[in-house]
Each structure stands twice: as structure tokens, then as C-alpha cells.
Design a protein around this motif. Structure first.
Motif, short mmCIF file in Angstrom:
data_model
loop_
_atom_site.label_atom_id
_atom_site.label_comp_id
_atom_site.label_asym_id
_atom_site.label_seq_id
_atom_site.Cartn_x
_atom_site.Cartn_y
_atom_site.Cartn_z
N GLY A 1 0.81 -1.21 0.00
CA GLY A 1 0.00 0.00 0.00
C GLY A 1 0.85 1.26 0.00
O GLY A 1 0.52 2.24 -0.69
N LEU A 2 1.94 1.25 0.75
CA LEU A 2 2.83 2.41 0.80
C LEU A 2 3.46 2.68 -0.56
O LEU A 2 3.52 3.84 -1.01
CB LEU A 2 3.91 2.19 1.86
CG LEU A 2 5.00 3.26 1.97
CD1 LEU A 2 4.38 4.59 2.35
CD2 LEU A 2 6.07 2.83 2.96
N VAL A 3 3.94 1.63 -1.23
CA VAL A 3 4.56 1.81 -2.55
C VAL A 3 3.54 2.36 -3.55
O VAL A 3 3.84 3.29 -4.31
CB VAL A 3 5.15 0.47 -3.03
CG1 VAL A 3 5.58 0.57 -4.49
CG2 VAL A 3 6.32 0.05 -2.16
N LEU A 4 2.33 1.80 -3.55
CA LEU A 4 1.30 2.29 -4.48
C LEU A 4 0.95 3.75 -4.19
O LEU A 4 0.80 4.55 -5.12
CB LEU A 4 0.04 1.42 -4.35
CG LEU A 4 0.14 -0.02 -4.85
CD1 LEU A 4 -1.14 -0.78 -4.56
CD2 LEU A 4 0.43 -0.05 -6.35
N VAL B 1 4.42 14.16 -1.83
CA VAL B 1 4.93 12.83 -1.50
C VAL B 1 5.18 12.71 0.00
O VAL B 1 4.89 11.68 0.63
CB VAL B 1 6.21 12.53 -2.30
CG1 VAL B 1 6.80 11.18 -1.89
CG2 VAL B 1 5.91 12.53 -3.80
N ALA B 2 5.71 13.79 0.60
CA ALA B 2 5.99 13.76 2.03
C ALA B 2 4.70 13.64 2.85
O ALA B 2 4.67 12.95 3.88
CB ALA B 2 6.76 15.02 2.44
N LEU B 3 3.63 14.31 2.42
CA LEU B 3 2.36 14.22 3.13
C LEU B 3 1.80 12.80 3.09
O LEU B 3 1.30 12.27 4.09
CB LEU B 3 1.35 15.20 2.54
CG LEU B 3 1.60 16.68 2.84
CD1 LEU B 3 0.60 17.55 2.08
CD2 LEU B 3 1.53 16.95 4.33
N VAL B 4 1.89 12.16 1.91
CA VAL B 4 1.43 10.77 1.80
C VAL B 4 2.27 9.85 2.68
O VAL B 4 1.75 8.97 3.37
CB VAL B 4 1.46 10.31 0.33
CG1 VAL B 4 1.20 8.81 0.23
CG2 VAL B 4 0.43 11.08 -0.48
N ALA B 5 3.59 10.06 2.66
CA ALA B 5 4.47 9.26 3.52
C ALA B 5 4.14 9.49 4.99
O ALA B 5 4.17 8.54 5.80
CB ALA B 5 5.93 9.60 3.24
N ALA B 6 3.79 10.72 5.36
CA ALA B 6 3.43 11.01 6.75
C ALA B 6 2.14 10.29 7.14
O ALA B 6 2.02 9.80 8.27
CB ALA B 6 3.27 12.52 6.93
N VAL B 7 1.18 10.22 6.22
CA VAL B 7 -0.06 9.49 6.50
C VAL B 7 0.24 8.03 6.83
O VAL B 7 -0.28 7.46 7.80
CB VAL B 7 -1.02 9.59 5.30
CG1 VAL B 7 -2.17 8.59 5.44
CG2 VAL B 7 -1.57 10.99 5.17
N TYR B 8 1.11 7.41 6.03
CA TYR B 8 1.43 6.00 6.27
C TYR B 8 2.29 5.84 7.52
O TYR B 8 2.19 4.82 8.21
CB TYR B 8 2.14 5.42 5.04
CG TYR B 8 1.16 4.92 4.02
CD1 TYR B 8 0.83 3.58 3.94
CD2 TYR B 8 0.52 5.81 3.15
CE1 TYR B 8 -0.09 3.13 3.02
CE2 TYR B 8 -0.39 5.37 2.23
CZ TYR B 8 -0.71 4.03 2.17
OH TYR B 8 -1.64 3.58 1.25
#
Length: 363
Positions: A256-259, A274-281
Motif C-alpha cells: 500500500g505504501l509503494v502504491l 509525497v511527504a504528506l502521503v508518507a506522513a499518512v502512512y
């Protein structure tokens, strides 16, 4: 020296255990789909019993339960399709632009350090073009070659995928009779204690399954909502897939993180997105590991949060990826066994024996 009756009995049980272990070791590839089918039948049996209590015939209830499970698995699989179909064309179109931006930032920085460094965007664009379009024949040839090399393994996997639901269906049809016939093999003097152990194990495993479903549902909602707030267009399929895939520890989260990162990179084309999505995960992983799994799973099956973390690490070390999958349910069964052993120990003479009085000093 003749053996006592207790020694003969212990030797007999040890021999039976060794024979069973050897059979499982030798027949592991054959037994695997049947064991997985038994697990499916165990998980779906309560649903079949509820349907039967409402007047649904067992054969129909078993078919409905198996069909529902297959539909859920198919829906989870199809969640990935829109992600892939949207991202592959974007990958070919937008990655060269991203690399041009990277060059514009990286080349001056490298020049300041006295290094000549840049990304060959033309080569990357040519590689992506070959990968995505125009060379389907070569890709097909490589795929067929791989299938010829591992054809037997592929046939075994496909065969097991079709075999497991069929075996699970027949197990559900005759589940109660199978359980009763198995219980008749237990010596009568042990049946009461074994039945109590099985009842307690069944309750603990039921709590585990309900807790796992609750964790999956909460994480699916969290990831879908959080990614939507970030602005990701594919928030719903990626978020729901990640939440449901956490049933497979680490791997589900990783996929899920890679997608999500790939979708954010192609859609936002900014470091902030990209950083915001990484922060969510990152937040989701912390909440899952430190709160949801220990609280909703560990407390439901009676395991301390530290014990949950230890079980995941220990079973993963001993049995690899399969060990991570079975860590918590296996720990639940072991917990019941440890509780029984603790009760017997606290009631034993070894624990209750009074300390011996110290000899009097007559000197």
C-alpha cells in the motif's frame, strides 16, 4: 531393565508424535491446501450455523459463505486494477518530466561539489517506452519462458487456489460430524479436560478474528480519509486496499505504501505531496503497531502488548513470512495451554509443598 507402564506410555506417545511430525514434513506440499481449507472452514462455520438457524439449508449456507469470501477477495484484488491502469500511462508520460526537474536541481548542486552528475532522461524515456508499449511480444515471450521453467509450480498454485474452496465447502457440509468423530478418538478419561481446552481456544480465536476484522476496518477508513484529505485522487482504492491488506503483516502495509507513494509522485510532482502521503502512512503504522494491534487484538486474546510484539518477531524469526501470519492465532492457542499449565502448577504438590523445618542446633 524392564520399562514401567508410565515409561511405555510416554514412549508410545513420543513415537506417535514423531510419526505425525514426519508425515507433516514429507507431505507438507500436499497437506498445505487442505490445512488452509480447514482454517477457512473453521472461520466460516459460525456464519453457516447462523444461516442454518434461520432456515437456510447447510449446503446452501456453505455455498453462500464460500461465495461471499471469494467475492471479498476478488474485490480486494480489483481495488489494485484502477491504480495500475491509471499509473502505468502516467509513468511513461510524467517520469521524464520529473527527471528533467531532478536534473535542473541536481546538476548545479553537483557542480558546486566539483562532481559532474546528471540523469540520462532520454535513456529512461526509451526504456519506459519499451517497457510499456511496443514490446508486448518480447514481454510475452519472457513470460511464457518463465511459465515453462516453473510450470509445475504454477500449476500447483493454480490447482490449490481452485482446490481450497472446494475442500472448504465439503468440510463445512460435514463439519459437526467431523468434529464429533474426532472427539471419539480422545480417550474417555481425557475428554472433559480436552473439551474445556477446545472451548477456551475456540473463544480466544473467535475474539482474535473479530479483533482482526475491526483493525482492518478502522485502518481502511483511516487511510482512505487521510489520503483524500491530502488530495490524492486514488485515495479510496489505495486506502481501502491498504487497510484490508494489513491482515498480512508488513507486506500489506508495504504494498500500500509503494502504491500510494507512486501515485503521489505522478499526481503531485512535488516533494511536499509525497511527504504528506508518507506522513499518512507513518502515522498509520505507528497507530496500528502501538495501539490498534496491541489493544484490539492483544487485549481481546489476553496478550500483553509486549507479548504481541514478541510473538510477531519470534514467529517471524522461526518460520519466516508464514510465521508472521500465524503469530497471533498461534499465540492465542499457546496462551490457553499456558493458562492450563499454570493452573496445574499452582495446584501441584511442587508449588503447595510446605518448606521443611530447619534442623535444631543442639550444640
Amino acid at each position: 531393565m524392564p520399562l514401567t507402564s508410565h515409561q511405555i506410555r510416554a514412549l508410545l506417545w513420543a513415537t506417535i508424535a514423531v510419526v505425525i511430525w514426519l508425515l507433516f514434513t514429507l507431505l507438507a506440499p500436499v497437506l498445505m491446501p487442505f490445512l488452509l481449507a480447514a482454517v477457512l472452514a473453521y472461520a466460516l462455520h459460525p456464519l453457516v450455523e447462523r444461516l442454518r438457524a434461520r432456515g437456510v439449508p447447510r449446503w446452501l449456507g456453505a455455498g453462500m459463505a464460500i461465495s461471499l469470501l471469494m467475492l471479498v477477495l476478488l474485490a480486494v484484488f480489483l481495488l489494485i486494477v484502477p491504480v495500475i491502469t491509471k499509473q502505468v500511462p502516467l509513468l511513461r508520460e510524467q517520469v521524464p518530466d520529473l527527471l528533467n526537474r531532478l536534473n535542473a536541481w541536481l546538476t548545479p548542486l553537483a557542480a558546486r561539489l566539483g562532481v559532474s552528475l546528471s540523469v540520462d532522461v532520454g535513456l529512461v524515456r526509451e526504456w519506459l517506452t519499451r517497457l510499456v508499449s511496443g514490446h508486448e511480444g518480447e514481454i510475452l515471450d519472457h513470460l511464457l519462458s518463465s511459465l515453462r521453467i516453473g510450470g509445475s509450480a504454477l500449476a500447483a498454485v493454480v490447482g490449490n487456489l481452485f482446490l481450497m474452496p472446494i475442500v472448504a465447502y465439503y468440510l463445512l457440509l460435514d463439519w459437526n460430524n467431523l468434529v464429533e468423530r474426532t472427539k471419539t478418538l480422545i480417550p474417555p478419561r481425557w475428554r472433559t479436560s480436552v473439551q474445556g481446552f477446545l472451548d477456551e481456544t475456540d473463544e480466544v480465536l473467535g475474539q482474535y478474528l473479530r479483533g482482526q476484522l475491526l483493525v482492518m476496518g478502522l485502518l481502511a477508513v483511516f487511510y482512505a480519509v487521510a489520503l483524500a484529505l491530502v488530495g490524492l485522487n486514488l485515495a479510496l482504492p489505495i486506502g481501502v486496499f491498504t487497510g484490508l491488506a494489513v491482515f498480512v503483516p508488513y507486506l500489506g502495509f508495504g504494498v500500500g505504501l509503494v502504491l500510494a507513494l507512486l501515485a503521489a509522485l505522478l499526481e503531485f510532482q512535488t516533494v511536499l505531496g509525497v511527504a504528506l502521503v508518507a506522513a499518512v502512512y507513518g502515522v498509520g503504522q505507528v497507530v496500528e503497531s502501538l495501539y490498534l494491534t496491541p489493544r484490539l487484538l492483544g487485549e481481546r486474546i489476553g496478550l500483553h502488548p509486549i507479548a504481541v510484539i514478541f510473538a510477531l518477531l519470534a514467529f517471524g524469526h522461526l518460520f519466516g513470512f508464514v510465521g508472521v501470519l500465524i503469530a497471533l492465532p498461534a499465540s492465542a492457542v499457546l496462551l490457553v495451554a499456558i493458562r492450563r499449565l499454570r493452573q496445574r502448577y499452582l495446584a501441584s504438590a511442587l508449588y503447595l509443598e510446605a518448606p521443611r523445618a530447619a534442623p535444631e542446633n543442639t550444640a
